[in-house]
Design a protein around this motif. Sequence first.
Motif, PDB file in Angstrom:
ATOM      1  N   SER A   1       0.829  -1.209   0.000  1.00 52.64           N
ATOM      2  CA  SER A   1       0.000   0.000   0.000  1.00 52.64           C
ATOM      3  C   SER A   1       0.866   1.263   0.000  1.00 52.64           C
ATOM      4  O   SER A   1       0.548   2.230  -0.699  1.00 52.64           O
ATOM      5  CB  SER A   1      -0.955   0.001   1.185  1.00 52.64           C
ATOM      6  OG  SER A   1      -0.261   0.148   2.396  1.00 52.64           O
ATOM      7  N   HIS A   2       1.967   1.251   0.741  1.00 59.01           N
ATOM      8  CA  HIS A   2       2.857   2.416   0.718  1.00 59.01           C
ATOM      9  C   HIS A   2       3.524   2.582  -0.649  1.00 59.01           C
ATOM     10  O   HIS A   2       3.713   3.712  -1.116  1.00 59.01           O
ATOM     11  CB  HIS A   2       3.921   2.302   1.801  1.00 59.01           C
ATOM     12  CG  HIS A   2       3.403   2.548   3.184  1.00 59.01           C
ATOM     13  ND1 HIS A   2       2.422   3.451   3.474  1.00 59.01           N
ATOM     14  CD2 HIS A   2       3.746   1.995   4.371  1.00 59.01           C
ATOM     15  CE1 HIS A   2       2.170   3.452   4.757  1.00 59.01           C
ATOM     16  NE2 HIS A   2       2.955   2.560   5.333  1.00 59.01           N
ATOM     17  N   GLY A   3       3.863   1.478  -1.281  1.00 63.44           N
ATOM     18  CA  GLY A   3       4.409   1.556  -2.637  1.00 63.44           C
ATOM     19  C   GLY A   3       3.403   2.143  -3.617  1.00 63.44           C
ATOM     20  O   GLY A   3       3.765   2.937  -4.489  1.00 63.44           O
ATOM     21  N   ALA A   4       2.140   1.769  -3.461  1.00 58.98           N
ATOM     22  CA  ALA A   4       1.095   2.318  -4.338  1.00 58.98           C
ATOM     23  C   ALA A   4       0.908   3.813  -4.108  1.00 58.98           C
ATOM     24  O   ALA A   4       0.728   4.578  -5.060  1.00 58.98           O
ATOM     25  CB  ALA A   4      -0.214   1.575  -4.107  1.00 58.98           C
ATOM     26  N   HIS A   5       0.973   4.240  -2.851  1.00 59.24           N
ATOM     27  CA  HIS A   5       0.851   5.677  -2.556  1.00 59.24           C
ATOM     28  C   HIS A   5       1.992   6.450  -3.197  1.00 59.24           C
ATOM     29  O   HIS A   5       1.774   7.506  -3.821  1.00 59.24           O
ATOM     30  CB  HIS A   5       0.861   5.926  -1.054  1.00 59.24           C
ATOM     31  CG  HIS A   5      -0.238   5.243  -0.321  1.00 59.24           C
ATOM     32  ND1 HIS A   5      -0.142   4.914   0.999  1.00 59.24           N
ATOM     33  CD2 HIS A   5      -1.456   4.809  -0.709  1.00 59.24           C
ATOM     34  CE1 HIS A   5      -1.247   4.323   1.391  1.00 59.24           C
ATOM     35  NE2 HIS A   5      -2.058   4.246   0.361  1.00 59.24           N
ATOM     36  N   LEU A   6       3.193   5.952  -3.034  1.00 60.23           N
ATOM     37  CA  LEU A   6       4.363   6.639  -3.595  1.00 60.23           C
ATOM     38  C   LEU A   6       4.311   6.654  -5.115  1.00 60.23           C
ATOM     39  O   LEU A   6       4.639   7.668  -5.747  1.00 60.23           O
ATOM     40  CB  LEU A   6       5.632   5.951  -3.095  1.00 60.23           C
ATOM     41  CG  LEU A   6       6.937   6.664  -3.327  1.00 60.23           C
ATOM     42  CD1 LEU A   6       6.926   8.014  -2.638  1.00 60.23           C
ATOM     43  CD2 LEU A   6       8.080   5.834  -2.803  1.00 60.23           C
ATOM     44  N   TYR A   7       3.896   5.550  -5.701  1.00 59.66           N
ATOM     45  CA  TYR A   7       3.805   5.469  -7.156  1.00 59.66           C
ATOM     46  C   TYR A   7       2.742   6.426  -7.684  1.00 59.66           C
ATOM     47  O   TYR A   7       2.940   7.086  -8.703  1.00 59.66           O
ATOM     48  CB  TYR A   7       3.504   4.036  -7.577  1.00 59.66           C
ATOM     49  CG  TYR A   7       3.622   3.798  -9.052  1.00 59.66           C
ATOM     50  CD1 TYR A   7       4.865   3.834  -9.684  1.00 59.66           C
ATOM     51  CD2 TYR A   7       2.502   3.539  -9.821  1.00 59.66           C
ATOM     52  CE1 TYR A   7       4.975   3.632 -11.040  1.00 59.66           C
ATOM     53  CE2 TYR A   7       2.603   3.328 -11.171  1.00 59.66           C
ATOM     54  CZ  TYR A   7       3.843   3.375 -11.777  1.00 59.66           C
ATOM     55  OH  TYR A   7       3.953   3.169 -13.124  1.00 59.66           O
ATOM     56  N   PHE A   8       1.620   6.527  -6.985  1.00 59.34           N
ATOM     57  CA  PHE A   8       0.565   7.441  -7.420  1.00 59.34           C
ATOM     58  C   PHE A   8       1.031   8.898  -7.357  1.00 59.34           C
ATOM     59  O   PHE A   8       0.771   9.681  -8.269  1.00 59.34           O
ATOM     60  CB  PHE A   8      -0.692   7.258  -6.571  1.00 59.34           C
ATOM     61  CG  PHE A   8      -1.827   8.121  -7.015  1.00 59.34           C
ATOM     62  CD1 PHE A   8      -2.534   7.809  -8.164  1.00 59.34           C
ATOM     63  CD2 PHE A   8      -2.179   9.247  -6.299  1.00 59.34           C
ATOM     64  CE1 PHE A   8      -3.571   8.614  -8.585  1.00 59.34           C
ATOM     65  CE2 PHE A   8      -3.216  10.051  -6.714  1.00 59.34           C
ATOM     66  CZ  PHE A   8      -3.917   9.731  -7.858  1.00 59.34           C
TER      67      PHE A   8
ATOM     68  N   ILE B   1      -4.011   6.788   2.660  1.00 63.18           N
ATOM     69  CA  ILE B   1      -3.191   6.463   3.828  1.00 63.18           C
ATOM     70  C   ILE B   1      -4.078   6.187   5.038  1.00 63.18           C
ATOM     71  O   ILE B   1      -3.838   5.242   5.799  1.00 63.18           O
ATOM     72  CB  ILE B   1      -2.187   7.597   4.114  1.00 63.18           C
ATOM     73  CG1 ILE B   1      -1.083   7.596   3.062  1.00 63.18           C
ATOM     74  CG2 ILE B   1      -1.577   7.469   5.502  1.00 63.18           C
ATOM     75  CD1 ILE B   1      -0.177   8.795   3.127  1.00 63.18           C
ATOM     76  N   VAL B   2      -5.116   6.986   5.212  1.00 61.55           N
ATOM     77  CA  VAL B   2      -6.033   6.773   6.330  1.00 61.55           C
ATOM     78  C   VAL B   2      -6.757   5.431   6.183  1.00 61.55           C
ATOM     79  O   VAL B   2      -6.893   4.672   7.142  1.00 61.55           O
ATOM     80  CB  VAL B   2      -7.032   7.945   6.432  1.00 61.55           C
ATOM     81  CG1 VAL B   2      -8.127   7.655   7.424  1.00 61.55           C
ATOM     82  CG2 VAL B   2      -6.305   9.221   6.808  1.00 61.55           C
ATOM     83  N   ILE B   3      -7.188   5.109   4.970  1.00 62.95           N
ATOM     84  CA  ILE B   3      -7.851   3.827   4.736  1.00 62.95           C
ATOM     85  C   ILE B   3      -6.883   2.676   4.958  1.00 62.95           C
ATOM     86  O   ILE B   3      -7.237   1.655   5.557  1.00 62.95           O
ATOM     87  CB  ILE B   3      -8.457   3.799   3.324  1.00 62.95           C
ATOM     88  CG1 ILE B   3      -9.605   4.797   3.237  1.00 62.95           C
ATOM     89  CG2 ILE B   3      -8.928   2.406   2.947  1.00 62.95           C
ATOM     90  CD1 ILE B   3     -10.121   5.027   1.845  1.00 62.95           C
ATOM     91  N   ALA B   4      -5.642   2.819   4.502  1.00 64.76           N
ATOM     92  CA  ALA B   4      -4.640   1.760   4.701  1.00 64.76           C
ATOM     93  C   ALA B   4      -4.337   1.566   6.187  1.00 64.76           C
ATOM     94  O   ALA B   4      -4.111   0.431   6.631  1.00 64.76           O
ATOM     95  CB  ALA B   4      -3.360   2.106   3.945  1.00 64.76           C
ATOM     96  N   PHE B   5      -4.347   2.648   6.961  1.00 64.15           N
ATOM     97  CA  PHE B   5      -4.132   2.514   8.396  1.00 64.15           C
ATOM     98  C   PHE B   5      -5.265   1.728   9.040  1.00 64.15           C
ATOM     99  O   PHE B   5      -5.035   0.879   9.903  1.00 64.15           O
ATOM    100  CB  PHE B   5      -4.005   3.895   9.048  1.00 64.15           C
ATOM    101  CG  PHE B   5      -3.831   3.834  10.529  1.00 64.15           C
ATOM    102  CD1 PHE B   5      -2.638   3.406  11.082  1.00 64.15           C
ATOM    103  CD2 PHE B   5      -4.864   4.192  11.373  1.00 64.15           C
ATOM    104  CE1 PHE B   5      -2.475   3.333  12.448  1.00 64.15           C
ATOM    105  CE2 PHE B   5      -4.716   4.121  12.748  1.00 64.15           C
ATOM    106  CZ  PHE B   5      -3.512   3.691  13.287  1.00 64.15           C
TER     107      PHE B   5
END
Length: 112
Positions: A36-43, A77-81
């Motif tokens: 999920s963090h990789g997807a955030h950074l990629y986006f 990020i909030v949803i992933a948390f």
Amino acid sequence: MEIIMTGLASILFGAGIYNLLQKQLLRIVVGTVLVSHGAHLYFLTMAQLKRGAPPLVVDGVTEYADPLPQALVLTAIVIAFGVTSFLLVLAYRTYTLNKTDNMEELRGSDHE
């Protein structure tokens, strides 16, 4: 700068997928976090890292920073948390009931 961010996102994806394929339940949770963090950074990288003024209408400013990708990633990020906390509670409950976190043992055997 985008090449460095894409490389870092790729490393996060690789480490996350490696952890998703492990047998321990906690490593699977860590794998979902890394993916999920990789997807955030990629986006954020694909939204183009622009420098500009805050998106307020002021005379003389021609380039503004786009707040939409940042708002979408903040929401993600909030949803992933929330998902991570749910998975951690689920893993803890599974361990307390079954006394193991090994996925092979949780599946049971075909001979029973």
